[in-house]
Design a protein around this motif. Structure first.
Motif, PDB file in Angstrom:
ATOM      1  N   ILE A 188       0.845  -1.189   0.000  1.00  0.00           N
ATOM      2  CA  ILE A 188       0.000   0.000   0.000  1.00  0.00           C
ATOM      3  C   ILE A 188       0.880   1.239   0.000  1.00  0.00           C
ATOM      4  O   ILE A 188       1.779   1.366   0.846  1.00  0.00           O
ATOM      5  N   ALA A 189       0.624   2.148  -0.927  1.00  0.00           N
ATOM      6  CA  ALA A 189       1.315   3.434  -0.942  1.00  0.00           C
ATOM      7  C   ALA A 189       0.583   4.377  -0.004  1.00  0.00           C
ATOM      8  O   ALA A 189      -0.650   4.413   0.035  1.00  0.00           O
ATOM      9  N   LEU A 190       1.364   5.139   0.755  1.00  0.00           N
ATOM     10  CA  LEU A 190       0.821   6.099   1.697  1.00  0.00           C
ATOM     11  C   LEU A 190       1.366   7.472   1.324  1.00  0.00           C
ATOM     12  O   LEU A 190       2.561   7.614   1.061  1.00  0.00           O
ATOM     13  N   GLY A 191       0.493   8.471   1.284  1.00  0.00           N
ATOM     14  CA  GLY A 191       0.920   9.839   1.006  1.00  0.00           C
ATOM     15  C   GLY A 191       0.097  10.826   1.804  1.00  0.00           C
ATOM     16  O   GLY A 191      -1.079  10.584   2.088  1.00  0.00           O
ATOM     17  N   SER A 192       0.730  11.948   2.182  1.00  0.00           N
ATOM     18  CA  SER A 192       0.043  13.007   2.909  1.00  0.00           C
ATOM     19  C   SER A 192       0.820  14.304   2.768  1.00  0.00           C
ATOM     20  O   SER A 192       2.054  14.284   2.786  1.00  0.00           O
ATOM     21  N   ASN A 193       0.091  15.423   2.613  1.00  0.00           N
ATOM     22  CA  ASN A 193       0.776  16.718   2.630  1.00  0.00           C
ATOM     23  C   ASN A 193      -0.029  17.807   3.332  1.00  0.00           C
ATOM     24  O   ASN A 193       0.246  18.988   3.174  1.00  0.00           O
ATOM     25  N   LEU A 194      -1.012  17.408   4.128  1.00  0.00           N
ATOM     26  CA  LEU A 194      -1.816  18.366   4.897  1.00  0.00           C
ATOM     27  C   LEU A 194      -1.938  17.920   6.351  1.00  0.00           C
ATOM     28  O   LEU A 194      -1.912  16.723   6.641  1.00  0.00           O
ATOM     29  N   LYS A 226       3.692  -2.896   3.775  1.00  0.00           N
ATOM     30  CA  LYS A 226       3.463  -4.284   3.356  1.00  0.00           C
ATOM     31  C   LYS A 226       2.553  -4.925   4.391  1.00  0.00           C
ATOM     32  O   LYS A 226       2.817  -4.844   5.598  1.00  0.00           O
ATOM     33  N   ILE A 227       1.473  -5.538   3.925  1.00  0.00           N
ATOM     34  CA  ILE A 227       0.553  -6.219   4.838  1.00  0.00           C
ATOM     35  C   ILE A 227       0.245  -7.625   4.327  1.00  0.00           C
ATOM     36  O   ILE A 227       0.391  -7.913   3.138  1.00  0.00           O
ATOM     37  N   TYR A 228      -0.199  -8.461   5.255  1.00  0.00           N
ATOM     38  CA  TYR A 228      -0.907  -9.694   4.923  1.00  0.00           C
ATOM     39  C   TYR A 228      -2.361  -9.400   5.205  1.00  0.00           C
ATOM     40  O   TYR A 228      -2.690  -8.751   6.210  1.00  0.00           O
ATOM     41  N   THR A 229      -3.251  -9.863   4.337  1.00  0.00           N
ATOM     42  CA  THR A 229      -4.667  -9.587   4.551  1.00  0.00           C
ATOM     43  C   THR A 229      -5.536 -10.769   4.127  1.00  0.00           C
ATOM     44  O   THR A 229      -5.205 -11.497   3.201  1.00  0.00           O
ATOM     45  N   ASP A 230      -6.645 -10.917   4.839  1.00  0.00           N
ATOM     46  CA  ASP A 230      -7.673 -11.884   4.471  1.00  0.00           C
ATOM     47  C   ASP A 230      -8.768 -11.225   3.625  1.00  0.00           C
ATOM     48  O   ASP A 230      -9.682 -11.894   3.158  1.00  0.00           O
ATOM     49  N   ASP A 246      -3.193   3.909  -1.376  1.00  0.00           N
ATOM     50  CA  ASP A 246      -3.452   3.237  -2.650  1.00  0.00           C
ATOM     51  C   ASP A 246      -2.882   1.831  -2.634  1.00  0.00           C
ATOM     52  O   ASP A 246      -1.734   1.627  -2.241  1.00  0.00           O
ATOM     53  N   ILE A 247      -3.673   0.874  -3.105  1.00  0.00           N
ATOM     54  CA  ILE A 247      -3.174  -0.492  -3.267  1.00  0.00           C
ATOM     55  C   ILE A 247      -2.257  -0.499  -4.480  1.00  0.00           C
ATOM     56  O   ILE A 247      -2.679  -0.173  -5.595  1.00  0.00           O
ATOM     57  N   LEU A 248      -0.999  -0.847  -4.250  1.00  0.00           N
ATOM     58  CA  LEU A 248      -0.032  -0.942  -5.348  1.00  0.00           C
ATOM     59  C   LEU A 248      -0.069  -2.319  -5.977  1.00  0.00           C
ATOM     60  O   LEU A 248      -0.186  -2.462  -7.193  1.00  0.00           O
ATOM     61  N   LEU A 249       0.081  -3.334  -5.140  1.00  0.00           N
ATOM     62  CA  LEU A 249       0.125  -4.729  -5.572  1.00  0.00           C
ATOM     63  C   LEU A 249      -0.679  -5.570  -4.601  1.00  0.00           C
ATOM     64  O   LEU A 249      -0.672  -5.309  -3.390  1.00  0.00           O
ATOM     65  N   PHE A 250      -1.335  -6.575  -5.110  1.00  0.00           N
ATOM     66  CA  PHE A 250      -2.119  -7.501  -4.293  1.00  0.00           C
ATOM     67  C   PHE A 250      -1.818  -8.900  -4.816  1.00  0.00           C
ATOM     68  O   PHE A 250      -2.288  -9.271  -5.896  1.00  0.00           O
ATOM     69  N   ASP A 251      -1.002  -9.639  -4.050  1.00  0.00           N
ATOM     70  CA  ASP A 251      -0.473 -10.914  -4.547  1.00  0.00           C
ATOM     71  C   ASP A 251       0.090 -10.681  -5.944  1.00  0.00           C
ATOM     72  O   ASP A 251       0.777  -9.700  -6.169  1.00  0.00           O
ATOM     73  N   ASN A 252      -0.232 -11.551  -6.848  1.00  0.00           N
ATOM     74  CA  ASN A 252       0.245 -11.391  -8.225  1.00  0.00           C
ATOM     75  C   ASN A 252      -0.916 -11.048  -9.159  1.00  0.00           C
ATOM     76  O   ASN A 252      -0.851 -11.283 -10.363  1.00  0.00           O
ATOM     77  N   LEU A 253      -1.967 -10.474  -8.563  1.00  0.00           N
ATOM     78  CA  LEU A 253      -3.180 -10.189  -9.332  1.00  0.00           C
ATOM     79  C   LEU A 253      -2.998  -9.020 -10.287  1.00  0.00           C
ATOM     80  O   LEU A 253      -2.251  -8.076 -10.010  1.00  0.00           O
ATOM     81  N   ILE A 254      -3.728  -9.089 -11.380  1.00  0.00           N
ATOM     82  CA  ILE A 254      -3.876  -7.969 -12.306  1.00  0.00           C
ATOM     83  C   ILE A 254      -5.377  -7.693 -12.369  1.00  0.00           C
ATOM     84  O   ILE A 254      -6.165  -8.578 -12.732  1.00  0.00           O
ATOM     85  N   ILE A 255      -5.758  -6.494 -11.952  1.00  0.00           N
ATOM     86  CA  ILE A 255      -7.169  -6.112 -11.900  1.00  0.00           C
ATOM     87  C   ILE A 255      -7.342  -4.796 -12.637  1.00  0.00           C
ATOM     88  O   ILE A 255      -6.601  -3.841 -12.390  1.00  0.00           O
ATOM     89  N   TYR A 265      11.027   3.818  -4.757  1.00  0.00           N
ATOM     90  CA  TYR A 265      12.117   3.787  -3.782  1.00  0.00           C
ATOM     91  C   TYR A 265      11.669   3.251  -2.416  1.00  0.00           C
ATOM     92  O   TYR A 265      12.353   2.387  -1.843  1.00  0.00           O
ATOM     93  N   PRO A 266      10.533   3.699  -1.867  1.00  0.00           N
ATOM     94  CA  PRO A 266      10.092   3.094  -0.598  1.00  0.00           C
ATOM     95  C   PRO A 266       9.759   1.603  -0.741  1.00  0.00           C
ATOM     96  O   PRO A 266      10.050   0.811   0.159  1.00  0.00           O
ATOM     97  N   LEU A 267       9.167   1.211  -1.871  1.00  0.00           N
ATOM     98  CA  LEU A 267       8.860  -0.197  -2.102  1.00  0.00           C
ATOM     99  C   LEU A 267      10.157  -1.007  -2.155  1.00  0.00           C
ATOM    100  O   LEU A 267      10.250  -2.091  -1.570  1.00  0.00           O
ATOM    101  N   PHE A 268      11.163  -0.471  -2.810  1.00  0.00           N
ATOM    102  CA  PHE A 268      12.462  -1.142  -2.904  1.00  0.00           C
ATOM    103  C   PHE A 268      13.101  -1.296  -1.519  1.00  0.00           C
ATOM    104  O   PHE A 268      13.756  -2.303  -1.240  1.00  0.00           O
ATOM    105  N   ASP A 269      12.903  -0.309  -0.650  1.00  0.00           N
ATOM    106  CA  ASP A 269      13.454  -0.392   0.708  1.00  0.00           C
ATOM    107  C   ASP A 269      12.969  -1.632   1.452  1.00  0.00           C
ATOM    108  O   ASP A 269      13.711  -2.219   2.229  1.00  0.00           O
ATOM    109  N   ILE A 270      11.711  -2.010   1.227  1.00  0.00           N
ATOM    110  CA  ILE A 270      11.163  -3.146   1.983  1.00  0.00           C
ATOM    111  C   ILE A 270      11.125  -4.448   1.191  1.00  0.00           C
ATOM    112  O   ILE A 270      10.976  -5.511   1.778  1.00  0.00           O
ATOM    113  N   GLU A 271      11.273  -4.372  -0.139  1.00  0.00           N
ATOM    114  CA  GLU A 271      11.165  -5.586  -0.958  1.00  0.00           C
ATOM    115  C   GLU A 271      12.070  -5.502  -2.186  1.00  0.00           C
ATOM    116  O   GLU A 271      11.594  -5.509  -3.326  1.00  0.00           O
ATOM    117  N   PRO A 272      13.399  -5.433  -1.994  1.00  0.00           N
ATOM    118  CA  PRO A 272      14.312  -5.205  -3.123  1.00  0.00           C
ATOM    119  C   PRO A 272      14.299  -6.310  -4.183  1.00  0.00           C
ATOM    120  O   PRO A 272      14.643  -6.048  -5.332  1.00  0.00           O
TER     121      PRO A 272
END
Length: 161
Positions: free
Chosen positions: A6-12, A60-64, A98-107, A127-134
């Motif tokens: 999941i991408a996280l963003g904020s500027n307010l 990065k999360i695991y989710t049901d 925002d959901i970036l990736l969900f398993d290997n799904l394409i939706i 870059y943040p995604l690479f930090d946790i999953e290179p």
């Protein structure tokens, strides 16, 4: 359980606090488990430049949950933190999840596109995604390492609170 990024963003309204509240909300979800959170980054806004810099991270999360149920949960968290959806797609916001990736799904549906559109070209995602999953390989078999190596930082720096 599914693996989701999941991408996280904020500027307010204190982006650092907004980001931490969002992470706590995800940690409290009974159907999801936060596995990792990237360092926080500062990026220039994509749209109008007369707005504050963004704080960005990837979680990065695991989710049901199903992808749509997760989207609903993320939008509930956004709304609880003052997010108001406007016509201006790239305007300032309290929180964007925002959901970036969900398993290997394409939706590609009316409500949801996974992998997230344009993620391959956004330094504040790659870059943040690479930090946790290179070693990550996207559903189209493209390596995250290759995407990062081709993506300019465009002033992206670590967030210092």
């Amino acid at each position: 359980m599914s693996i989701c990024y999941i991408a996280l963003g904020s500027n307010l309204e204190d982006p650092f606090a907004q980001a931490n509240r969002a992470i706590i909300a995800l940690q409290q979800s009974p159907q999801s488990k936060v596995i990792d959170v990237s360092p926080f980054y500062r990026s220039k806004p994509l749209g109008p430049q007369d707005q504050n810099d963004y704080l960005n991270a990837v979680i990065k999360i695991y989710t049901d949950l199903s992808p749509i149920a997760l989207l609903d949960e993320l939008q509930t968290i956004e709304k609880s933190q003052g997010r108001i959806r406007k016509e201006n797609r790239w305007g300032a916001r309290t929180l964007d999840l925002d959901i970036l990736l969900f398993d290997n799904l394409i939706i590609n549906s009316e409500r949801l596109t996974i992998p997230h559109y344009h993620m391959k070209h956004r330094e504040f995602v790659l870059y943040p995604l690479f930090d946790i999953e290179p070693q990550l390989i996207l559903p189209d078999n493209e390596k995250l390492l290759d995407l990062v190596s081709k993506c300019a930082k465009n002033g992206l720096t670590k967030w210092h609170e």
